[in-house]
Design a protein around this motif. Sequence first.
Motif, mmCIF file in Angstrom:
data_model
loop_
_atom_site.group_PDB
_atom_site.id
_atom_site.type_symbol
_atom_site.label_atom_id
_atom_site.label_comp_id
_atom_site.label_asym_id
_atom_site.label_seq_id
_atom_site.Cartn_x
_atom_site.Cartn_y
_atom_site.Cartn_z
ATOM 1 N N LYS A 92 0.833 -1.215 -0.286
ATOM 2 C CA LYS A 92 -0.053 0.003 0.119
ATOM 3 C C LYS A 92 0.613 1.357 -0.070
ATOM 4 N N ALA A 93 2.017 1.255 1.047
ATOM 5 C CA ALA A 93 2.895 2.359 0.936
ATOM 6 C C ALA A 93 3.500 2.757 -0.374
ATOM 7 N N ILE A 96 1.196 4.274 -2.963
ATOM 8 C CA ILE A 96 0.914 5.595 -2.435
ATOM 9 C C ILE A 96 1.915 6.483 -2.993
ATOM 10 N N GLU A 97 3.198 6.018 -2.715
ATOM 11 C CA GLU A 97 4.479 6.524 -3.284
ATOM 12 C C GLU A 97 4.451 6.824 -5.018
ATOM 13 N N LEU A 99 1.671 6.677 -6.711
ATOM 14 C CA LEU A 99 0.528 7.801 -7.144
ATOM 15 C C LEU A 99 1.148 9.105 -6.995
ATOM 16 N N LYS A 100 2.012 9.292 -5.971
ATOM 17 C CA LYS A 100 2.205 10.739 -5.756
ATOM 18 C C LYS A 100 3.162 11.190 -7.050
ATOM 19 N N TYR A 126 -6.426 -2.480 -4.221
ATOM 20 C CA TYR A 126 -6.683 -1.331 -5.311
ATOM 21 C C TYR A 126 -7.685 -0.884 -4.862
ATOM 22 N N LEU A 129 -7.278 1.808 -2.394
ATOM 23 C CA LEU A 129 -6.639 2.990 -2.797
ATOM 24 C C LEU A 129 -7.544 3.879 -3.893
#
Length: 150
Positions: A92-93, A96-97, A99-100, A126, A129
């Motif tokens: 997940k982390a 997130i990175e 997507l950023k 997913y 997210l």
Amino acid sequence: MNITLREINSENWRPVIKLKVSPDQEKFVASNIYSIAQSKIEPEWNINAIYNEEKLVGFLMHGISIEGGEFDGYWICRLMIDHQYQGKGYGKAGMIELLKSIKETGHSGDIYISFEPENEVAEKLYSKLGFEDTCKMDDEEKVFCLYAKS
């Protein structure tokens, strides 16, 4: 937890190819060595190692979709976390990175991801997210999308 995505280079490619999912997950994701080779033949694919602090924990592969010569969004085609680091939030982390970093490119297209229909863990991740089921299949994989905000 301090997750970073790093370039795969001459210093870390060997440890990256040694990362393994558990035997029951091998049918869900291509090997990292295959993905690295694919990224060299198909340069639209970007590859990254996922680190927590200085510990290598996983691998990501993503790229830009071009339709008719125009930017059409992103595809995330590989996410894997080594079997010994699963269940700790690294997947997940890492997502997130990623997507950023996609948002930082300035492109605002949809982001697609596909996975084997039996991979319930991936579907749950997913969905959490914000990805939504497109009700489409790509090479016998479910396609989810994180739709760009208009």
